[in-house]
Design a protein around this motif. Structure first.
Motif, PDB file in Angstrom:
ATOM      1  N   LEU A 100      -2.796   8.702   9.157  1.00  0.00           N
ATOM      2  CA  LEU A 100      -4.299   8.927   9.367  1.00  0.00           C
ATOM      3  C   LEU A 100      -4.726   9.183  10.634  1.00  0.00           C
ATOM      4  O   LEU A 100      -4.742  10.627  10.976  1.00  0.00           O
ATOM      5  CB  LEU A 100      -4.671   8.109   8.428  1.00  0.00           C
ATOM      6  CG  LEU A 100      -6.300   8.617   8.902  1.00  0.00           C
ATOM      7  CD1 LEU A 100      -6.861   9.281   7.856  1.00  0.00           C
ATOM      8  CD2 LEU A 100      -7.725   6.838   8.180  1.00  0.00           C
ATOM      9  N   THR A 101      -4.462   8.239  11.318  1.00  0.00           N
ATOM     10  CA  THR A 101      -4.318   7.750  12.468  1.00  0.00           C
ATOM     11  C   THR A 101      -3.536   9.016  13.607  1.00  0.00           C
ATOM     12  O   THR A 101      -4.465   9.419  14.605  1.00  0.00           O
ATOM     13  CB  THR A 101      -3.898   6.716  13.647  1.00  0.00           C
ATOM     14  OG1 THR A 101      -2.801   6.361  13.357  1.00  0.00           O
ATOM     15  CG2 THR A 101      -4.862   6.122  12.830  1.00  0.00           C
ATOM     16  N   THR A 102      -2.508  10.058  13.091  1.00  0.00           N
ATOM     17  CA  THR A 102      -2.237  10.815  13.786  1.00  0.00           C
ATOM     18  C   THR A 102      -2.140  11.961  13.605  1.00  0.00           C
ATOM     19  O   THR A 102      -1.511  13.326  13.530  1.00  0.00           O
ATOM     20  CB  THR A 102      -1.046  10.632  14.106  1.00  0.00           C
ATOM     21  OG1 THR A 102       0.100   9.830  12.611  1.00  0.00           O
ATOM     22  CG2 THR A 102      -0.492   9.231  14.682  1.00  0.00           C
ATOM     23  N   GLY A 103      -3.454  12.605  11.963  1.00  0.00           N
ATOM     24  CA  GLY A 103      -3.996  13.415  11.644  1.00  0.00           C
ATOM     25  C   GLY A 103      -2.352  13.699  10.543  1.00  0.00           C
ATOM     26  O   GLY A 103      -2.263  15.147  10.109  1.00  0.00           O
ATOM     27  N   ARG A 104      -1.624  13.177   9.779  1.00  0.00           N
ATOM     28  CA  ARG A 104      -0.334  13.441   9.179  1.00  0.00           C
ATOM     29  C   ARG A 104      -0.890  12.498   7.527  1.00  0.00           C
ATOM     30  O   ARG A 104      -0.049  12.150   6.982  1.00  0.00           O
ATOM     31  CB  ARG A 104      -0.009  12.586   9.644  1.00  0.00           C
ATOM     32  CG  ARG A 104       1.617  12.945  10.524  1.00  0.00           C
ATOM     33  CD  ARG A 104       2.492  12.538  11.350  1.00  0.00           C
ATOM     34  NE  ARG A 104       2.997  13.119  12.396  1.00  0.00           N
ATOM     35  CZ  ARG A 104       3.092  13.003  13.295  1.00  0.00           C
ATOM     36  NH1 ARG A 104       1.885  12.502  13.681  1.00  0.00           N
ATOM     37  NH2 ARG A 104       3.822  13.957  13.998  1.00  0.00           N
TER      38      ARG A 104
END
Length: 133
Positions: A100-104
């Motif tokens: 989530l925190t890396t946009g995946r």
């Protein structure tokens, strides 16, 4: 620097694996290590203004490994102790939290055990906070 390289390796390995398996998780051997350093880059990775300056305190409960902490989204994005009265409660596998925190975090790659209890926040809101690169 080693932590940054480890995070890149784990996430880019997932990028390849998910092309063949939509349920692929991050490498479990790395998840705990990455989770313990996740707060370091949240302001770089996240967009605090994505929620229209609406400050929120979120209790985050992860599994595999189990951790409990708080996420504050306001003028900045920070990890905190679990809030006593959160605006939302997120329950998720630790590897998904990291993704989530890396946009995946597209819905197609979100495990069924991810849940968000809130009257004012949705998973799509969190996806806007962490849009990726």
């Amino acid at each position: 620097m080693a932590g940054v390289r480890l995070a890149e390796f784990a996430h880019h390995t997932w990028d390849v694996e998910v092309a063949f398996d939509h349920k692929a998780p991050l490498l479990s051997a790395l998840t705990g290590l990455l989770l313990d350093q996740a707060g370091t880059f949240l302001n770089f990775l996240g967009k605090a203004d994505a929620l229209d300056a609406r400050p929120l305190r979120i209790a985050v409960h992860t599994t595999a490994p189990e951790r409990t902490f708080g996420l504050e989204v306001g003028n900045a994005i920070t990890l905190t102790d679990e809030p006593d009265q959160p605006d939302a409660v997120l329950n998720a596998p630790a590897e998904w939290w990291l993704r989530l925190t890396t946009g995946r975090h597209a819905p197609a790659y979100t495990p069924s055990e991810v849940s968000l209890a809130s009257t004012s926040l949705t998973l799509d809101d969190l996806r806007r906070v962490f849009p990726g690169f």
